[in-house]
Write an enzyme that holds these catalytic residues in place. Structure first.
Site, PDB file in Angstrom:
ATOM      1  N   ASP A 187       9.311   2.670   1.681  1.00 47.11           N
ATOM      2  CA  ASP A 187       8.133   3.390   2.169  1.00 47.11           C
ATOM      3  C   ASP A 187       7.991   3.124   3.667  1.00 47.11           C
ATOM      4  O   ASP A 187       7.557   2.052   4.082  1.00 47.11           O
ATOM      5  CB  ASP A 187       6.894   2.907   1.403  1.00 47.11           C
ATOM      6  CG  ASP A 187       5.619   3.604   1.852  1.00 47.11           C
ATOM      7  OD1 ASP A 187       5.610   4.227   2.929  1.00 47.11           O
ATOM      8  OD2 ASP A 187       4.606   3.501   1.125  1.00 47.11           O
ATOM      9  N   PHE A 239       0.866  -1.186   0.000  1.00 42.95           N
ATOM     10  CA  PHE A 239       0.000   0.000   0.000  1.00 42.95           C
ATOM     11  C   PHE A 239       0.897   1.228   0.000  1.00 42.95           C
ATOM     12  O   PHE A 239       1.742   1.386   0.882  1.00 42.95           O
ATOM     13  CB  PHE A 239      -0.925   0.022   1.227  1.00 42.95           C
ATOM     14  CG  PHE A 239      -1.922   1.154   1.147  1.00 42.95           C
ATOM     15  CD1 PHE A 239      -3.110   1.003   0.440  1.00 42.95           C
ATOM     16  CD2 PHE A 239      -1.651   2.380   1.738  1.00 42.95           C
ATOM     17  CE1 PHE A 239      -4.014   2.052   0.321  1.00 42.95           C
ATOM     18  CE2 PHE A 239      -2.555   3.438   1.630  1.00 42.95           C
ATOM     19  CZ  PHE A 239      -3.734   3.271   0.924  1.00 42.95           C
ATOM     20  N   LYS A 278       2.724   9.827   8.702  1.00 45.72           N
ATOM     21  CA  LYS A 278       2.028   9.393   9.901  1.00 45.72           C
ATOM     22  C   LYS A 278       2.622   9.913  11.237  1.00 45.72           C
ATOM     23  O   LYS A 278       2.206  10.953  11.723  1.00 45.72           O
ATOM     24  CB  LYS A 278       1.919   7.869   9.899  1.00 45.72           C
ATOM     25  CG  LYS A 278       0.961   7.356   8.799  1.00 45.72           C
ATOM     26  CD  LYS A 278       0.715   5.889   8.950  1.00 45.72           C
ATOM     27  CE  LYS A 278      -0.141   5.291   7.842  1.00 45.72           C
ATOM     28  NZ  LYS A 278      -1.570   5.396   8.065  1.00 45.72           N
TER      29      LYS A 278
END
Ligand code: PLP
Length: 382
Positions: free
Chosen positions: A212, A127, A241
């Site tokens: 990532d 993702f 995040k």
């Protein structure tokens, strides 16, 4: 706020939260919850951390934004810290989300690769975001269907399969993009052998290894970055995040030789690196270093993992540090997450049979005991 005016992009909300403190949340009826999801691995220092709150408040009454046409003081200092944590000798581009951090990485890979060398290879089950390019980088074809045609230049290979990756790298490939732990894909950690093999392949073929770390970065896995578990140094690292603990901010780090492929005018975003967001990030990084969150994530993660593995109905626990999934014996994760919410515990179903746990890195032993007790009751009834 009336929910009916929101676009129909998320499931109906079971709860409306109005306040948070540390690992606790309260809903509009005053009911208390233990938050073991952290807003999807965002609030790594818990809710309303006083240092972060006061940094935001102070900056809000000093200077919010002037655009990147002018210099500001906080962003460059935060870039120094990120650079040091990511391995040193690099540069940082600030943006506002994980998808944007990956967009930056993808554009950088194309600019660095040069014309004709633009393909980014990622893994099935990954993702990387919801913009058109990062959606195509995301290795979940069912998410692509409604949005075809997607931007060209993406290729997917089986996760943890070096032969498949080797076969996918032709002269059009600019970079490989991987998560150290596939978070949304079900909390599947990579192995050191895989990451080291990817590094070797990228070096042999002269392409970039981009990692990532949007979900795994900044202590979550027990190291500052997930790749540090595997003994490799990537060329590009994306984060978001946890960097703002809830303040929207993302960053793309690249080693100097790669970063300098960008020249003025190649990439930009109005809010990127503005004083408000970077003040939050500065406070977050200060607290993280002071509290030694990597050690905490390691020890508390080990405690949570052991406790979960003793819960009847839990077949296994996987993940790194405090990014864990409890694999249930039966495919009832969605129902179990809903029951847990009723019982005052926030977790989510990351697959049909697995619950994801990503609590604050400052979570206490008592909070872990409480969460596991609730989960034990919930899973026993399913
Ligand atoms: C690994 C990873 N990359 C990218 C993203 C996208 O981040 P954002 O939702 O901030 O755009 C996410 C979000 O869950 C993620 O987990």
């Amino acid at each position: 706020m009336t929910v009916t005016k929101l676009m129909n992009t998320y499931p109906r909300h079971a709860v409306t939260f109005v306040r948070g403190q540390g690992s606790r949340l309260w809903d509009a009826d005053g009911k208390e919850y233990l938050d073991f999801l952290g807003g999807l691995a965002v609030t790594s220092l818990g809710h309303a951390h006083p240092d972060v709150a006061s940094a935001i408040a102070q900056q809000a009454s000093t200077l919010l934004h002037v655009s990147n046409l002018f210099g500001t003081e906080v962003g460059p200092a935060v870039a120094d810290t990120i650079d040091a944590l990511a391995g040193g000798g690099g540069r940082v581009f600030f943006c506002n989300s994980g998808a944007e951090a990956n967009e930056c990485a993808i554009k950088l890979a194309r600019k660095h690769g040069g014309r004709g060398r633009h393909v980014v290879v990622s893994a099935y089950g990954s993702f990387h975001g919801r913009t058109l390019a990062t959606l195509h980088a995301t290795g979940q074809p069912q998410k692509h269907e409604a949005f075809q045609p997607l931007p060209e230049g993406f290729r997917h290979v089986a996760w943890d399969d070096l032969d498949a990756l080797d076969a996918a790298i032709d002269p059009s490939v600019a970079a490989v993009l991987l998560e150290p732990v596939q978070g949304e894909g079900g909390v599947n950690p990579a192995t050191a052998a895989y990451f080291q093999g990817v590094r070797r392949l990228c070096d042999e073929r002269g392409i970039l290894f981009m990692v990532d770390e949007v979900q795994t970065g900044l202590g979550r896995t027990g190291e500052w970055f997930g790749f540090l578990h595997f003994g490799v140094q990537p060329d590009v690292v994306t984060i978001a995040k946890a960097l703002g603990n809830g303040m929207p901010i993302g960053a793309c780090w690249a080693r100097e030789e790669v970063a300098t492929a960008f020249e003025p005018g190649d990439h930009a975003t109005t809010y990127g690196g503005q004083p408000l967001a970077t003040s939050a990030a500065r406070a977050v990084l200060d607290v993280m270093q002071r509290e030694d969150v990597c050690t905490r994530a390691t020890t508390q993660g080990a405690g949570l993992r052991t406790a979960l593995s003793h819960v009847p109905g839990v077949a296994g626990v996987r993940g790194l540090g405090l990014l864990l999934a409890a694999e249930l014996e039966r495919p009832v994760a969605k129902e179990a997450a809903a029951d847990a919410l009723d019982a005052g515990l926030v977790v989510n179903a990351v697959t049909a049979s697995a619950l994801r746990l990503a609590p604050s890195l400052l979570v206490t032993d008592d909070e872990i005991d409480e969460a596991v007790t609730i989960l034990g009751k919930v899973v026993a009834h399913r």
